[in-house]
Design an enzyme around this catalytic site. Structure first.
Site, PDB file in Angstrom:
ATOM      1  N   ASP A  34       0.868  -1.183   0.000  1.00 13.26           N
ATOM      2  CA  ASP A  34       0.000   0.000   0.000  1.00 13.26           C
ATOM      3  C   ASP A  34       0.904   1.233   0.000  1.00 13.26           C
ATOM      4  OD1 ASP A  34      -3.210   0.428   0.764  1.00 13.26           O
ATOM      5  OD2 ASP A  34      -1.933   2.161   1.150  1.00 13.26           O
ATOM      6  N   GLU A 144     -14.163  -9.340  -7.760  1.00 13.45           N
ATOM      7  CA  GLU A 144     -14.586  -9.810  -6.428  1.00 13.45           C
ATOM      8  C   GLU A 144     -16.092  -9.644  -6.290  1.00 13.45           C
ATOM      9  OE1 GLU A 144     -15.796  -7.641  -3.968  1.00 13.45           O
ATOM     10  OE2 GLU A 144     -15.382  -5.727  -4.940  1.00 13.45           O
ATOM     11  N   CYS A 255     -20.707  -0.131  -3.347  1.00 15.71           N
ATOM     12  CA  CYS A 255     -20.741  -0.848  -4.633  1.00 15.71           C
ATOM     13  C   CYS A 255     -21.984  -0.578  -5.471  1.00 15.71           C
ATOM     14  CB  CYS A 255     -20.629  -2.342  -4.397  1.00 15.71           C
ATOM     15  SG  CYS A 255     -18.984  -2.828  -3.915  1.00 15.71           S
TER      16      CYS A 255
HETATM   17  C1  UDX Z   1     -22.579  -5.611  -2.706  1.00 11.88           C
HETATM   18  C2  UDX Z   1     -22.683  -6.959  -3.451  1.00 11.88           C
HETATM   19  O1  UDX Z   1     -23.611  -7.804  -2.774  1.00 11.88           O
HETATM   20  C3  UDX Z   1     -21.315  -7.612  -3.558  1.00 11.88           C
HETATM   21  O2  UDX Z   1     -21.407  -8.818  -4.308  1.00 11.88           O
HETATM   22  C4  UDX Z   1     -20.388  -6.630  -4.252  1.00 11.88           C
HETATM   23  O3  UDX Z   1     -19.114  -7.165  -4.429  1.00 11.88           O
HETATM   24  C5  UDX Z   1     -20.324  -5.326  -3.479  1.00 11.88           C
HETATM   25  O4  UDX Z   1     -21.645  -4.793  -3.360  1.00 11.88           O
HETATM   26  P1  UDX Z   1     -22.394  -4.762  -0.195  1.00 11.88           P
HETATM   27  O5  UDX Z   1     -22.387  -3.390  -0.773  1.00 11.88           O
HETATM   28  O6  UDX Z   1     -21.376  -5.097   0.842  1.00 11.88           O
HETATM   29  O7  UDX Z   1     -22.188  -5.857  -1.356  1.00 11.88           O
HETATM   30  O8  UDX Z   1     -23.796  -4.987   0.479  1.00 11.88           O
HETATM   31  P2  UDX Z   1     -25.132  -5.854   0.241  1.00 11.88           P
HETATM   32  O9  UDX Z   1     -25.310  -6.768   1.379  1.00 11.88           O
HETATM   33  O10 UDX Z   1     -25.172  -6.425  -1.092  1.00 11.88           O
HETATM   34  O11 UDX Z   1     -26.238  -4.680   0.394  1.00 11.88           O
HETATM   35  C6  UDX Z   1     -26.231  -3.538  -0.437  1.00 11.88           C
HETATM   36  C7  UDX Z   1     -27.353  -2.595  -0.074  1.00 11.88           C
HETATM   37  O12 UDX Z   1     -28.610  -3.125  -0.469  1.00 11.88           O
HETATM   38  C8  UDX Z   1     -27.492  -2.286   1.421  1.00 11.88           C
HETATM   39  O13 UDX Z   1     -27.773  -0.904   1.577  1.00 11.88           O
HETATM   40  C9  UDX Z   1     -28.677  -3.115   1.850  1.00 11.88           C
HETATM   41  O14 UDX Z   1     -29.343  -2.558   2.956  1.00 11.88           O
HETATM   42  C10 UDX Z   1     -29.536  -3.084   0.608  1.00 11.88           C
HETATM   43  N1  UDX Z   1     -30.433  -4.239   0.474  1.00 11.88           N
HETATM   44  C11 UDX Z   1     -29.918  -5.490   0.325  1.00 11.88           C
HETATM   45  C12 UDX Z   1     -31.813  -4.054   0.468  1.00 11.88           C
HETATM   46  O15 UDX Z   1     -32.306  -2.925   0.591  1.00 11.88           O
HETATM   47  N2  UDX Z   1     -32.629  -5.131   0.294  1.00 11.88           N
HETATM   48  C13 UDX Z   1     -32.143  -6.393   0.137  1.00 11.88           C
HETATM   49  O16 UDX Z   1     -32.945  -7.311  -0.006  1.00 11.88           O
HETATM   50  C14 UDX Z   1     -30.740  -6.575   0.159  1.00 11.88           C
END
Ligand code: UDX
Length: 425
Positions: A34, A144, A255
């Site tokens: 890093d 990823e 993401c």
């Molecule tokens: C996401 C993807 O799932 C992952 O594969 C990618 O690499 C990075 O982005 P992450 O951002 O860590 O992961 O969170 P995730 O658990 O997917 O939730 C994303 C958002 O969607 C959160 O704000 C969550 O509250 C919301 N969400 C998720 C909903 O509102 N409803 C759902 O049913 C699922």
């Protein structure tokens, strides 16, 4: 090729640290580089700069195989496969900022002994453009799919591993695929552009699922259906699946917002208007704002009203506040004239600077004290444990609860005298 080859990981952020820790757990020597010297020093002392369940333990368990450095030369002389894990944040235009990736490519130069293995999420076409400039450097796309909060287990138990290479037979591609063999997951070998698209399309599809169920929730509110029942009934259809069908106040995080917008821009730049994604983004923005309307429905004007936000992190089990719905809600409430107080078990430190004009509380009860209304923003388990019937209700000036995640027991709250507003029920 040795059995367990040494690996380089470039960027000790969230993806880089999880990647480094998990490959070390799989018994590879890992050279993690890093550019931030203070971070590298902290990591050498065993301090972990981010909150991710299981990560600190895994780093500690494998400390003998993990080498942190600021010197790219250390990684280059020790390893041939270099995992690029630097971030690609959104620019003002919604495109991805590739300057950190470009800096890494620049540093590696045209070595034909090395391959850059791209874990960072990049626009479709990035691999081709890098290869055009650095034809000798090997290139593998290996996106990823880690979720914050479960990243370590997602890495060790992936649904699939994607390995994209320019030629179908690629020695570097074979070596990257071999690294994941112990994980017993399907390995999708494909071309580079398709691998890049798999990542963006997967996230865009999941975001679409969320916006879809949020719209079903909004219509259900009008028509008297309960979206949690609807989602349960829909999700049992294997073609639909039950995941990512939880209605709420919109998706956030580092993401989804970024990747959906990047894919939309990418399509637009190539001359195609991606209508569906435009709607997905708009629905998500409106969903956050509907919460304000629910408060106004019961309180009228919000000027001078005390409003508590429970949860700041974009989801539970993380202290990440990037694109968190809480930030939009807090800013909207402040501009409506409300007095806003927030509580989050881990994320308020990170959010302090972003929460202008908002009081940060040390406990949920402190946030609820004297509040005319509360919004549950993040589904932290401790919010379920609150004594809603007793102390929580007693502390509030008015027992109004907007449950932005359909997380609490609506019947219990209503029977305790709360005005309860869920999402789509
Ligand atoms: C996401 C993807 O799932 C992952 O594969 C990618 O690499 C990075 O982005 P992450 O951002 O860590 O992961 O969170 P995730 O658990 O997917 O939730 C994303 C958002 O969607 C959160 O704000 C969550 O509250 C919301 N969400 C998720 C909903 O509102 N409803 C759902 O049913 C699922």
């Amino acid at each position: 090729m040795p059995d367990r080859e040494p690996l380089g990981v470039i960027g000790a952020g969230w993806v880089g640290l999880v990647t480094a820790a998990c490959f070390a757990e799989l018994r590879h020597e890992v050279y993690c580089r890093d550019i931030v010297a203070t971070k590298v020093e902290a990591l050498k002392r065993g301090e972990v700069p981010i909150y991710e369940p299981g990560l600190a333990e895994m780093l500690e368990r494998n400390q003998e195989r993990l080498h942190f450095t600021t010197d790219m030369g250390d990684a280059l002389s020790a390893a041939q496969l270099l995992f690029c894990c630097v971030d690609t944040p959104p620019t003002y235009s919604g495109d991805a900022d590739l300057s950190r990736v470009e800096a890494v490519v620049e540093e590696l130069g045209g070595s034909n002994d090395h391959a850059l293995v791209m874990k960072s999420t990049v626009p479709v076409g990035t691999g081709r453009s890098i290869r055009r400039r650095q034809a000798d450097l090997g290139y593998v796309s290996n996106p990823e799919f880690l979720k914050e909060g479960t990243a370590v287990s997602d890495f060790m138990h992936p649904d699939r591993v994607v390995v994209g290479t320019a030629e179908a037979s690629s020695e570097f591609g074979d070596r990257v695929a071999a690294l994941y063999q112990p994980l017993d997951a399907p390995i999708v070998r494909t071309d580079v552009a398709s691998a890049e698209m798999i990542k963006l399309a997967s996230n865009a599809f999941l975001a679409t699922k969320i916006s879809f169920i949020n719209e079903i929730a909004n219509v259900s509110e009008e028509l008297g259906a309960d979206v949690t029942e609807v989602a349960r009934g829909m999700g049992l259809d294997e073609r639909i699946g039950s995941q990512f069908l939880r209605a709420g106040i919109g998706y956030g995080g580092s993401c989804f917002p970024k990747d959906v917008s990047a894919l939309k821009q990418l399509a637009g730049n190539s001359g195609y208007h991606f209508q569906l994604l435009t709607a997905v983004i708009e629905v998500n923005e409106l969903q956050k704002r509907r919460t304000i309307g629910k408060l106004q429905k019961h309180l009228g004007s919000l000027v001078g009203k005390e409003i508590a936000l429970l949860g700041v992190a974009f989801k539970p089990d993380t202290d990440d506040v990037r694109e968190a719905t809480s930030l939009v809600l807090a800013a909207r409430l402040v501009s409506e004239g409300a007095h806003v107080r927030v509580y989050d078990p881990v994320a308020t430190d990170r959010a302090r600077e972003l929460l202008k004009g908002v009081r940060i509380c040390e406990s949920a009860l402190e946030a609820l004290d004297g509040a005319h209304g509360a919004v549950l923003v993040t589904e932290w388990p401790e919010f379920r444990e609150l004594d809603w019937k007793g102390e929580a209700k007693a502390r509030m000036a008015r027992p109004l609860l907007v449950d932005g995640r359909n997380f609490l027991d609506a019947d219990l709250l209503r029977s305790a005298g709360f005005t309860y507003e869920g999402v789509g029920r």
